[in-house]
Design a protein around this motif. Structure first.
Motif, PDB file in Angstrom:
ATOM      1  N   TYR A   1       3.452   5.529 -11.380  1.00 56.61           N
ATOM      2  CA  TYR A   1       2.159   5.338 -12.044  1.00 56.61           C
ATOM      3  C   TYR A   1       1.039   6.078 -11.311  1.00 56.61           C
ATOM      4  N   TYR A   2       0.101   6.594 -12.097  1.00 59.50           N
ATOM      5  CA  TYR A   2      -1.136   7.110 -11.525  1.00 59.50           C
ATOM      6  C   TYR A   2      -2.008   5.923 -11.133  1.00 59.50           C
ATOM      7  N   PRO A   3      -2.765   6.051 -10.056  1.00 61.87           N
ATOM      8  CA  PRO A   3      -3.642   4.941  -9.658  1.00 61.87           C
ATOM      9  C   PRO A   3      -4.583   4.510 -10.775  1.00 61.87           C
ATOM     10  N   SER A   4      -5.109   5.464 -11.524  1.00 59.41           N
ATOM     11  CA  SER A   4      -6.040   5.116 -12.602  1.00 59.41           C
ATOM     12  C   SER A   4      -5.382   4.239 -13.664  1.00 59.41           C
ATOM     13  N   THR A   5      -4.106   4.422 -13.874  1.00 62.36           N
ATOM     14  CA  THR A   5      -3.387   3.589 -14.840  1.00 62.36           C
ATOM     15  C   THR A   5      -3.312   2.152 -14.343  1.00 62.36           C
ATOM     16  N   LEU A   6      -2.867   1.985 -13.101  1.00 56.50           N
ATOM     17  CA  LEU A   6      -2.719   0.635 -12.557  1.00 56.50           C
ATOM     18  C   LEU A   6      -4.058  -0.072 -12.370  1.00 56.50           C
ATOM     19  N   GLU A   7      -5.124   0.693 -12.208  1.00 54.97           N
ATOM     20  CA  GLU A   7      -6.454   0.105 -12.046  1.00 54.97           C
ATOM     21  C   GLU A   7      -7.110  -0.253 -13.380  1.00 54.97           C
ATOM     22  N   SER A   8      -6.489   0.120 -14.480  1.00 56.92           N
ATOM     23  CA  SER A   8      -7.093  -0.108 -15.790  1.00 56.92           C
ATOM     24  C   SER A   8      -6.971  -1.562 -16.240  1.00 56.92           C
ATOM     25  N   ASP A   9      -7.928  -1.968 -17.058  1.00 56.38           N
ATOM     26  CA  ASP A   9      -7.882  -3.307 -17.641  1.00 56.38           C
ATOM     27  C   ASP A   9      -6.667  -3.462 -18.549  1.00 56.38           C
ATOM     28  N   LEU A  10      -6.315  -2.396 -19.250  1.00 58.15           N
ATOM     29  CA  LEU A  10      -5.165  -2.458 -20.146  1.00 58.15           C
ATOM     30  C   LEU A  10      -3.883  -2.762 -19.370  1.00 58.15           C
ATOM     31  N   ALA A  11      -3.684  -2.109 -18.226  1.00 58.51           N
ATOM     32  CA  ALA A  11      -2.483  -2.346 -17.413  1.00 58.51           C
ATOM     33  C   ALA A  11      -2.462  -3.774 -16.873  1.00 58.51           C
ATOM     34  N   ARG A  12      -3.620  -4.333 -16.637  1.00 54.21           N
ATOM     35  CA  ARG A  12      -3.703  -5.701 -16.145  1.00 54.21           C
ATOM     36  C   ARG A  12      -3.278  -6.688 -17.243  1.00 54.21           C
ATOM     37  N   GLU A  13      -3.577  -6.354 -18.485  1.00 54.19           N
ATOM     38  CA  GLU A  13      -3.340  -7.276 -19.600  1.00 54.19           C
ATOM     39  C   GLU A  13      -1.967  -7.144 -20.247  1.00 54.19           C
ATOM     40  N   VAL A  14      -1.432  -5.915 -20.317  1.00 56.01           N
ATOM     41  CA  VAL A  14      -0.132  -5.691 -20.957  1.00 56.01           C
ATOM     42  C   VAL A  14       0.703  -4.752 -20.096  1.00 56.01           C
ATOM     43  N   PHE A  15       2.008  -4.836 -20.251  1.00 53.53           N
ATOM     44  CA  PHE A  15       2.879  -3.936 -19.512  1.00 53.53           C
ATOM     45  C   PHE A  15       2.761  -2.525 -20.080  1.00 53.53           C
ATOM     46  N   LEU A  16       2.481  -1.577 -19.211  1.00 55.75           N
ATOM     47  CA  LEU A  16       2.453  -0.160 -19.580  1.00 55.75           C
ATOM     48  C   LEU A  16       3.649   0.534 -18.942  1.00 55.75           C
ATOM     49  N   PHE A  17       4.286   1.395 -19.698  1.00 52.26           N
ATOM     50  CA  PHE A  17       5.382   2.179 -19.147  1.00 52.26           C
ATOM     51  C   PHE A  17       4.859   3.171 -18.124  1.00 52.26           C
ATOM     52  N   PRO A  18       5.696   3.560 -17.168  1.00 50.98           N
ATOM     53  CA  PRO A  18       5.274   4.546 -16.170  1.00 50.98           C
ATOM     54  C   PRO A  18       4.735   5.809 -16.830  1.00 50.98           C
ATOM     55  N   ASP A  19       3.710   6.373 -16.193  1.00 49.03           N
ATOM     56  CA  ASP A  19       3.074   7.564 -16.778  1.00 49.03           C
ATOM     57  C   ASP A  19       3.166   8.796 -15.892  1.00 49.03           C
ATOM     58  N   LYS A  20       3.827   8.698 -14.766  1.00 49.00           N
ATOM     59  CA  LYS A  20       4.065   9.874 -13.928  1.00 49.00           C
ATOM     60  C   LYS A  20       5.420  10.451 -14.298  1.00 49.00           C
ATOM     61  N   THR A  21       5.470  11.729 -14.466  1.00 49.75           N
ATOM     62  CA  THR A  21       6.746  12.382 -14.749  1.00 49.75           C
ATOM     63  C   THR A  21       6.983  13.444 -13.693  1.00 49.75           C
ATOM     64  N   GLY A  22       8.248  13.618 -13.379  1.00 49.17           N
ATOM     65  CA  GLY A  22       8.646  14.669 -12.438  1.00 49.17           C
ATOM     66  C   GLY A  22       8.219  14.524 -11.089  1.00 49.17           C
TER      67      GLY A  22
ATOM     68  N   LYS B   1       0.854  -1.200   0.000  1.00 45.55           N
ATOM     69  CA  LYS B   1       0.000   0.000   0.000  1.00 45.55           C
ATOM     70  C   LYS B   1       0.885   1.244   0.000  1.00 45.55           C
ATOM     71  N   GLY B   2       0.668   2.105  -0.988  1.00 44.16           N
ATOM     72  CA  GLY B   2       1.483   3.309  -1.088  1.00 44.16           C
ATOM     73  C   GLY B   2       2.929   3.012  -1.428  1.00 44.16           C
ATOM     74  N   GLY B   3       3.158   1.887  -2.065  1.00 46.67           N
ATOM     75  CA  GLY B   3       4.511   1.434  -2.362  1.00 46.67           C
ATOM     76  C   GLY B   3       5.184   2.184  -3.498  1.00 46.67           C
ATOM     77  N   VAL B   4       6.301   1.646  -3.914  1.00 45.91           N
ATOM     78  CA  VAL B   4       7.197   2.286  -4.865  1.00 45.91           C
ATOM     79  C   VAL B   4       6.527   2.602  -6.207  1.00 45.91           C
ATOM     80  N   LEU B   5       5.568   1.801  -6.636  1.00 46.82           N
ATOM     81  CA  LEU B   5       4.957   2.066  -7.938  1.00 46.82           C
ATOM     82  C   LEU B   5       4.156   3.362  -7.953  1.00 46.82           C
ATOM     83  N   SER B   6       3.766   3.848  -6.790  1.00 49.14           N
ATOM     84  CA  SER B   6       3.031   5.116  -6.743  1.00 49.14           C
ATOM     85  C   SER B   6       3.918   6.288  -7.182  1.00 49.14           C
ATOM     86  N   ARG B   7       5.216   6.099  -7.196  1.00 49.96           N
ATOM     87  CA  ARG B   7       6.137   7.128  -7.708  1.00 49.96           C
ATOM     88  C   ARG B   7       6.112   7.195  -9.234  1.00 49.96           C
TER      89      ARG B   7
END
Length: 129
Positions: A108-129, A100-106
């Motif tokens: 990825y946006y939560p909406s990205t990780l909650e998406s069906d697409l992210a579940r099915e294929v690897f998505l590159f990180p979408d948070k910048t800066g 909870k609140g782990g390293v991936l929150s740096r």
């Protein structure tokens, strides 16, 4: 337990699902990476996770983006520090063990990780800066 023993127990479905949590996933990825070249380790790790979820009638539990992102973060950390053991790696990388609140929150946006697409294929990180 050695890396090989952990892999063997996991692949033979000898680990109860209620005792396999996030930190155990990290430990298992570490074991595969310690025993195999990275891409072979990734292939074996993902196949084992998918089999584990399917054997419990819950194939939807497997998440491609989370699995790959953590896997390559673990690989990066192992390459930078060359740990002698899991215990040393874990002690020096506590942020990877937190769910909870782990390293991936740096990265990825939560909406990205909650998406069906992210579940099915690897998505590159979408948070910048």
């Amino acid at each position: 337990m050695t890396n090989g023993e952990l892999i063997e127990r996991f692949e033979s479905d000898a680990i109860p699902s209620d005792s396999f949590h996030h930190a155990d996933h990290v430990r298992l990825a570490f074991a595969y990476l310690s025993e195999n070249p990275p891409l072979q380790a990734l292939e074996k790790f993902t196949a084992a996770l998918k089999q584990f979820a399917a054997a419990r009638g819950k194939p939807q539990l497997y998440h491609e983006t989370i699995t790959h992102a953590y896997f390559f973060l673990i690989r990066d950390r192992m390459a930078r520090s060359t740990p002698e053991s899991w215990e040393e790696f874990a002690a020096n990388n506590m942020d990877l063990l937190q769910w909870k609140g782990g390293v991936l929150s740096r990265y990825y946006y939560p909406s990205t990780l909650e998406s069906d697409l992210a579940r099915e294929v690897f998505l590159f990180p979408d948070k910048t800066g």
